[in-house]
Design a protein around this motif. Sequence first.
Motif, PDB file in Angstrom:
ATOM      1  N   LYS A  80       1.248  -1.030   0.115  1.00  0.00           N
ATOM      2  CA  LYS A  80       0.161  -0.172  -0.229  1.00  0.00           C
ATOM      3  C   LYS A  80       0.705   0.844   0.099  1.00  0.00           C
ATOM      4  O   LYS A  80       0.378   2.065  -0.282  1.00  0.00           O
ATOM      5  CB  LYS A  80      -0.856  -0.388   1.220  1.00  0.00           C
ATOM      6  CG  LYS A  80      -1.645   1.274   0.983  1.00  0.00           C
ATOM      7  CD  LYS A  80      -2.623   1.180   2.623  1.00  0.00           C
ATOM      8  CE  LYS A  80      -3.345  -0.230   2.757  1.00  0.00           C
ATOM      9  NZ  LYS A  80      -3.763  -0.066   4.067  1.00  0.00           N
ATOM     10  N   LYS A 105       3.237   1.031  -3.552  1.00  0.00           N
ATOM     11  CA  LYS A 105       2.433   1.878  -4.377  1.00  0.00           C
ATOM     12  C   LYS A 105       1.959   2.991  -4.354  1.00  0.00           C
ATOM     13  O   LYS A 105       1.987   3.945  -5.444  1.00  0.00           O
ATOM     14  CB  LYS A 105       1.164   1.510  -4.727  1.00  0.00           C
ATOM     15  CG  LYS A 105       1.588  -0.463  -4.650  1.00  0.00           C
ATOM     16  CD  LYS A 105       0.213  -1.529  -5.016  1.00  0.00           C
ATOM     17  CE  LYS A 105       0.568  -2.505  -6.008  1.00  0.00           C
ATOM     18  NZ  LYS A 105      -0.019  -3.603  -5.208  1.00  0.00           N
ATOM     19  N   LYS A 106       1.444   3.712  -3.478  1.00  0.00           N
ATOM     20  CA  LYS A 106       0.753   4.994  -2.891  1.00  0.00           C
ATOM     21  C   LYS A 106       2.604   6.284  -3.784  1.00  0.00           C
ATOM     22  O   LYS A 106       2.320   7.080  -4.505  1.00  0.00           O
ATOM     23  CB  LYS A 106       0.561   5.921  -1.295  1.00  0.00           C
ATOM     24  CG  LYS A 106      -1.035   5.375  -1.739  1.00  0.00           C
ATOM     25  CD  LYS A 106      -1.542   5.839  -0.368  1.00  0.00           C
ATOM     26  CE  LYS A 106      -2.905   4.993  -0.556  1.00  0.00           C
ATOM     27  NZ  LYS A 106      -3.729   5.667   0.397  1.00  0.00           N
ATOM     28  N   ASN A 148       3.584   6.013  -7.603  1.00  0.00           N
ATOM     29  CA  ASN A 148       2.407   6.715  -8.525  1.00  0.00           C
ATOM     30  C   ASN A 148       2.156   8.049  -8.759  1.00  0.00           C
ATOM     31  O   ASN A 148       2.858   9.045  -9.613  1.00  0.00           O
ATOM     32  CB  ASN A 148       0.575   6.114  -8.087  1.00  0.00           C
ATOM     33  CG  ASN A 148       0.637   4.256  -8.422  1.00  0.00           C
ATOM     34  OD1 ASN A 148       0.886   4.087  -8.680  1.00  0.00           O
ATOM     35  ND2 ASN A 148      -0.412   3.840  -7.683  1.00  0.00           N
ATOM     36  N   SER A 169      -1.847  12.019  -8.254  1.00  0.00           N
ATOM     37  CA  SER A 169      -1.647  10.830  -8.604  1.00  0.00           C
ATOM     38  C   SER A 169      -2.478  10.179  -9.302  1.00  0.00           C
ATOM     39  O   SER A 169      -3.970  10.264  -9.121  1.00  0.00           O
ATOM     40  CB  SER A 169      -1.534  10.181  -7.209  1.00  0.00           C
ATOM     41  OG  SER A 169      -1.297   8.484  -7.134  1.00  0.00           O
ATOM     42  N   ILE A 170      -1.892   9.233 -10.230  1.00  0.00           N
ATOM     43  CA  ILE A 170      -2.698   8.708 -11.070  1.00  0.00           C
ATOM     44  C   ILE A 170      -2.038   6.942 -10.465  1.00  0.00           C
ATOM     45  O   ILE A 170      -1.200   6.421 -10.172  1.00  0.00           O
ATOM     46  CB  ILE A 170      -2.839   8.687 -12.493  1.00  0.00           C
ATOM     47  CG1 ILE A 170      -2.950  10.119 -12.699  1.00  0.00           C
ATOM     48  CG2 ILE A 170      -3.182   7.795 -12.997  1.00  0.00           C
ATOM     49  CD1 ILE A 170      -3.089  10.832 -14.210  1.00  0.00           C
ATOM     50  N   LYS A 171      -3.109   6.301 -10.685  1.00  0.00           N
ATOM     51  CA  LYS A 171      -2.925   4.485  -9.903  1.00  0.00           C
ATOM     52  C   LYS A 171      -2.296   3.638 -10.992  1.00  0.00           C
ATOM     53  O   LYS A 171      -3.003   2.545 -11.613  1.00  0.00           O
ATOM     54  CB  LYS A 171      -4.547   3.672 -10.012  1.00  0.00           C
ATOM     55  CG  LYS A 171      -4.658   4.566  -8.159  1.00  0.00           C
ATOM     56  CD  LYS A 171      -5.588   3.847  -7.850  1.00  0.00           C
ATOM     57  CE  LYS A 171      -6.515   4.604  -6.856  1.00  0.00           C
ATOM     58  NZ  LYS A 171      -8.049   3.590  -6.293  1.00  0.00           N
ATOM     59  N   LYS A 221      -1.745  -0.218  -9.084  1.00  0.00           N
ATOM     60  CA  LYS A 221      -3.006  -0.508  -9.045  1.00  0.00           C
ATOM     61  C   LYS A 221      -3.281  -0.969  -7.572  1.00  0.00           C
ATOM     62  O   LYS A 221      -1.628  -2.128  -7.636  1.00  0.00           O
ATOM     63  CB  LYS A 221      -3.991  -0.813  -9.539  1.00  0.00           C
ATOM     64  CG  LYS A 221      -4.590  -0.195 -10.502  1.00  0.00           C
ATOM     65  CD  LYS A 221      -5.806  -0.516 -11.647  1.00  0.00           C
ATOM     66  CE  LYS A 221      -6.328   0.192 -12.616  1.00  0.00           C
ATOM     67  NZ  LYS A 221      -7.434  -0.772 -13.620  1.00  0.00           N
ATOM     68  N   ASN A 222      -3.958  -0.998  -6.131  1.00  0.00           N
ATOM     69  CA  ASN A 222      -4.141  -1.422  -5.001  1.00  0.00           C
ATOM     70  C   ASN A 222      -4.743  -2.397  -4.941  1.00  0.00           C
ATOM     71  O   ASN A 222      -5.528  -2.860  -5.678  1.00  0.00           O
ATOM     72  CB  ASN A 222      -4.569  -0.457  -3.759  1.00  0.00           C
ATOM     73  CG  ASN A 222      -3.344  -0.071  -4.059  1.00  0.00           C
ATOM     74  OD1 ASN A 222      -2.179   0.480  -3.632  1.00  0.00           O
ATOM     75  ND2 ASN A 222      -4.098   1.483  -3.169  1.00  0.00           N
TER      76      ASN A 222
END
Length: 209
Positions: A113, A116-117, A120, A203-205, A208-209
């Motif tokens: 989590k 990825k954030k 991204n 922020s664009i994913k 993806k989570n």
Amino acid sequence: MQEHSLGKKVKRLRNSQGISQEFLAEESGLSIRTIQRIEKGETSPNGDTCRKLSDALKVSPNDLMGWTQVEDVEFLKKLNLSALTFIFFPLLGILVPALMWISKKDKVKDVDKIAKKVINFEIMWVILLFLIPVIIKPILFGFIDLLMEVLLSSFNMSYSRLGFDHLTDAKIIWILMYLVNIYYIIVNTFRIHDEKKIKYFPSIKFLKN
């Protein structure tokens, strides 16, 4: 301790579904000896083995592997802070956190989590950084010019841009973007320390989570 927790989880799920070790071994493609060792906590299965078990037991890999993940707030803080390497070269802010993420994937709680954030946001930041001379600068400073001309015209005053050239305009935005990036990283490091959700914007994913 972690191996025992996973073993108990596997055994509990197997018993709740009324299946034998032999059946689980056949469905997962693992040997019955491997199943026995996992349930006894004698071995620590890797990610691929956990995925095979989760498929056979009809649960998500996260539900199963969550039992083996440990809480390591210090590592999560270091992962987040590793994005500061963008200061030396923009792409390092993506590559360094990605390498740290891969090294602890499926081992540290919430690492997916957080990673990825961060990644991204850094991808988005790099894209915007290179779009500055082409798109962002003309739009931003064009709007500022228009606003200043409208405001000063009401006072019968002319607007001068103080001799700033296009390169100076771009440098101003680049400096602001670097400061914003540093601000987000530092603030979110404190949020991780306080066990709060991190917030990165825009922020664009991409991941993806």
